[in-house]
Design an enzyme around this catalytic site. Structure first.
Site, PDB file in Angstrom:
ATOM      1  N   PHE A 133       0.839  -1.193   0.000  1.00 46.65           N
ATOM      2  CA  PHE A 133       0.000   0.000   0.000  1.00 46.65           C
ATOM      3  C   PHE A 133       0.881   1.252   0.000  1.00 46.65           C
ATOM      4  O   PHE A 133       1.927   1.272   0.650  1.00 46.65           O
ATOM      5  CB  PHE A 133      -0.930   0.003   1.212  1.00 46.65           C
ATOM      6  CG  PHE A 133      -1.968   1.086   1.152  1.00 46.65           C
ATOM      7  CD1 PHE A 133      -3.022   0.992   0.277  1.00 46.65           C
ATOM      8  CD2 PHE A 133      -1.865   2.210   1.955  1.00 46.65           C
ATOM      9  CE1 PHE A 133      -3.975   2.000   0.196  1.00 46.65           C
ATOM     10  CE2 PHE A 133      -2.814   3.213   1.887  1.00 46.65           C
ATOM     11  CZ  PHE A 133      -3.875   3.114   1.005  1.00 46.65           C
ATOM     12  N   ASP A 210       1.200  -5.461   8.160  1.00 44.04           N
ATOM     13  CA  ASP A 210       0.061  -4.579   7.990  1.00 44.04           C
ATOM     14  C   ASP A 210      -1.180  -5.458   7.844  1.00 44.04           C
ATOM     15  O   ASP A 210      -1.282  -6.236   6.897  1.00 44.04           O
ATOM     16  CB  ASP A 210       0.271  -3.706   6.748  1.00 44.04           C
ATOM     17  CG  ASP A 210      -0.846  -2.705   6.518  1.00 44.04           C
ATOM     18  OD1 ASP A 210      -1.986  -2.967   6.951  1.00 44.04           O
ATOM     19  OD2 ASP A 210      -0.597  -1.663   5.877  1.00 44.04           O
ATOM     20  N   TYR A 235     -11.562   0.854  10.328  1.00 45.75           N
ATOM     21  CA  TYR A 235     -12.746   1.342   9.620  1.00 45.75           C
ATOM     22  C   TYR A 235     -13.148   0.435   8.466  1.00 45.75           C
ATOM     23  O   TYR A 235     -14.140   0.705   7.788  1.00 45.75           O
ATOM     24  CB  TYR A 235     -12.537   2.776   9.107  1.00 45.75           C
ATOM     25  CG  TYR A 235     -11.226   3.034   8.398  1.00 45.75           C
ATOM     26  CD1 TYR A 235     -11.017   2.629   7.086  1.00 45.75           C
ATOM     27  CD2 TYR A 235     -10.195   3.692   9.052  1.00 45.75           C
ATOM     28  CE1 TYR A 235      -9.820   2.864   6.448  1.00 45.75           C
ATOM     29  CE2 TYR A 235      -8.991   3.937   8.423  1.00 45.75           C
ATOM     30  CZ  TYR A 235      -8.802   3.523   7.116  1.00 45.75           C
ATOM     31  OH  TYR A 235      -7.611   3.750   6.490  1.00 45.75           O
ATOM     32  N   LYS A 236     -12.410  -0.632   8.221  1.00 42.63           N
ATOM     33  CA  LYS A 236     -12.765  -1.565   7.154  1.00 42.63           C
ATOM     34  C   LYS A 236     -13.661  -2.657   7.730  1.00 42.63           C
ATOM     35  O   LYS A 236     -14.846  -2.449   7.950  1.00 42.63           O
ATOM     36  CB  LYS A 236     -11.510  -2.142   6.523  1.00 42.63           C
ATOM     37  CG  LYS A 236     -10.584  -1.102   5.882  1.00 42.63           C
ATOM     38  CD  LYS A 236      -9.371  -1.769   5.259  1.00 42.63           C
ATOM     39  CE  LYS A 236      -8.337  -0.759   4.795  1.00 42.63           C
ATOM     40  NZ  LYS A 236      -8.823   0.089   3.698  1.00 42.63           N
ATOM     41  N   ARG A 390     -12.235  -2.836  -7.982  1.00 42.03           N
ATOM     42  CA  ARG A 390     -12.059  -3.690  -6.800  1.00 42.03           C
ATOM     43  C   ARG A 390     -13.394  -3.904  -6.096  1.00 42.03           C
ATOM     44  O   ARG A 390     -14.117  -2.962  -5.798  1.00 42.03           O
ATOM     45  CB  ARG A 390     -11.049  -3.047  -5.839  1.00 42.03           C
ATOM     46  CG  ARG A 390     -10.519  -3.984  -4.771  1.00 42.03           C
ATOM     47  CD  ARG A 390      -9.429  -3.325  -3.944  1.00 42.03           C
ATOM     48  NE  ARG A 390      -9.947  -2.192  -3.167  1.00 42.03           N
ATOM     49  CZ  ARG A 390      -9.258  -1.584  -2.200  1.00 42.03           C
ATOM     50  NH1 ARG A 390      -8.031  -1.981  -1.929  1.00 42.03           N
ATOM     51  NH2 ARG A 390      -9.788  -0.570  -1.547  1.00 42.03           N
TER      52      ARG A 390
END
Length: 431
Positions: A133, A210, A235-236, A390
């Site tokens: 990322f 991560d 928050y995912k 995605r």
């Protein structure tokens, strides 16, 4: 890959899959999940739970409004640690006292990587893969410049991810720390944490994992796998809300010096990580344990919503969540093969569900335009350059019928003539 000729692409089949799903009833507990909107971005921002509204209201009226500053003594001061322990117990396979909540993923990643680098002063390389990322890569590049180190890049297949063999070839006596993601943000590739971690440790280096795209959707066993350090957002799949604070895990051996080296020290020295924060005297004395990785005043309001999701994940069972996640993404891949391959769409994610996290990327040169059009129609995937649409399927809030409707919408947009991409560059999407 399933033979698309044998795939049942009817809406009735999707409804039958939902009827047989043991977790289907939990979908109704999420705000908006039963509306016609198709949400394919749960791996960027999870839907809120309905009960969270009551939690937020009670906090404002009773704790914040009623207790005021007394809340710090009564609960808030310890919340980063008690909530960290809850995340560790439900989602991370970690014993208490090793996880804290606070700051953004970026800040916590900086703290952990810098602490790891400083713990290996005789080594001058950080290893990271080229498709990690962007924040992870930017943090590493910044620390390298700051500390006079070098980066060793692992070149990975963007439709797959980093392998044990690649890590083994990259690490050596110069490696201070390795930074990797358990689930690749682009392809969804699931890295073999259990096999890679000892390779790094055998080289005398530390590893930072991560977990942003895995915590809450993929079973994790940090203690059993011998992981040194980990960071992840909330928050995912933990549905903590926009900008909810991240978590950091530091193995106990690195907190108490049990690794044979001094305990790790974090680089952002703030008053809340002091051994006696309210003494407010001269000089910084780090707190013992994981509290030393706290810097400033924690975001208490941002820690509220995820507590409801953690309770729901525990009720469902993380193994059951993973089973549904694999089934949902496999169904999406089957529909892609049946409906989208004839339009030139390829699946840019591992086809084996055991090697895949909770999202699938579909590749086509028109996908930026397609994504913008879908958003206008209340079908919400996200876009990743170059040409990647995605699909993030949050297992507890997503139904098979929703996947069917969303994939049909993608098919319909691709079947229509291309339209102008004006305005598509302003498309907003999360990480």
């Amino acid at each position: 890959m399933t033979d698309h000729a044998t795939v049942d692409t009817t809406a009735e089949h999707a409804e039958a899959l939902d009827a047989a799903d043991p977790l289907a009833a939990l979908r109704a507990e999420f705000v908006g999940a039963t509306t016609p909107l198709v949400y394919f971005d749960g791996n960027s921002l999870g839907r809120p739970l309905a009960v969270t509204g009551d939690r937020l209201r009670a906090f404002v009226e009773e704790e914040w409004g009623g207790r005021l500053i007394r809340g710090w003594d009564e609960r808030w001061y310890d919340l980063p640690l008690t909530l960290g322990d809850e995340i560790a117990r439900v989602c991370l396979g970690a014993a208490p006292g090793q996880t804290t909540v606070g700051d953004s993923t970026t800040v916590l990643l900086y703290k952990l990587v810098r602490a790891a680098v400083d713990a290996r002063p005789d080594r001058d390389e950080i290893v990271i893969d080229s498709d990690n990322f962007p924040t992870d890569r930017y943090i590493v590049e910044g620390i390298v410049a700051e500390r006079g180190l070098t980066v060793r890049w692992i070149d990975v297949d963007r439709e797959a991810g980093v392998t044990v063999e690649q890590v083994r070839a990259a690490v050596g006596e110069r490696t201070a720390v390795v930074v990797l993601s358990q689930v690749a943000y682009r392809s969804g590739h699931l890295a073999d944490v259990e096999a890679i971690t000892p390779v790094v440790r055998d080289a005398g280096a530390l590893v930072v994992w991560d977990l942003c795209h895995s915590a809450g959707s993929v079973p994790v066993e940090l203690d059993r796998w011998g992981v040194d350090l980990a960071v992840g957002c909330t928050y995912k799949y933990l549905n903590g809300g926009p900008g909810s604070p991240a978590f950091a895990y530091v193995a106990q051996r690195h907190l108490d010096g049990g690794s044979g080296a001094p305990a790790l020290q974090q680089p952002i020295q703030g008053w809340m990580g002091h051994a006696d924060p309210f003494l407010m005297g001269p000089g910084y004395q780090p707190s013992g344990g994981i509290r030393r990785f706290i810097s400033g005043t924690p975001a208490i309001v941002g820690m509220l919503a995820m507590q409801d999701m953690l309770a729901l994940i525990e009720r469902a069972g993380v193994d059951a969540v993973r089973t549904k996640s694999q089934a949902l993404t496999s169904y999406a891949v089957d529909l892609a093969d049946a409906w989208l391959a004839e339009h030139g769409v390829t699946v840019a994610s591992p086809r084996d569900p055991a090697l895949r996290g909770g999202h699938v990327t579909l590749q086509h040169e028109r996908m930026r335009e397609v994504t913008a059009t879908l958003w206008e129609r209340d079908v919400i995937p996200d876009y990743r350059d170059p040409g990647g649409l995605r699909i993030g399927l949050s297992p507890l809030s997503t139904s098979y019928a929703e996947v069917h409707a969303g994939m049909a919408a993608i098919r319909d947009v691709l079947s229509a003539p291309p339209r102008s991409t004006a305005g598509a560059d302003s498309l907003v999407s999360g990480p």
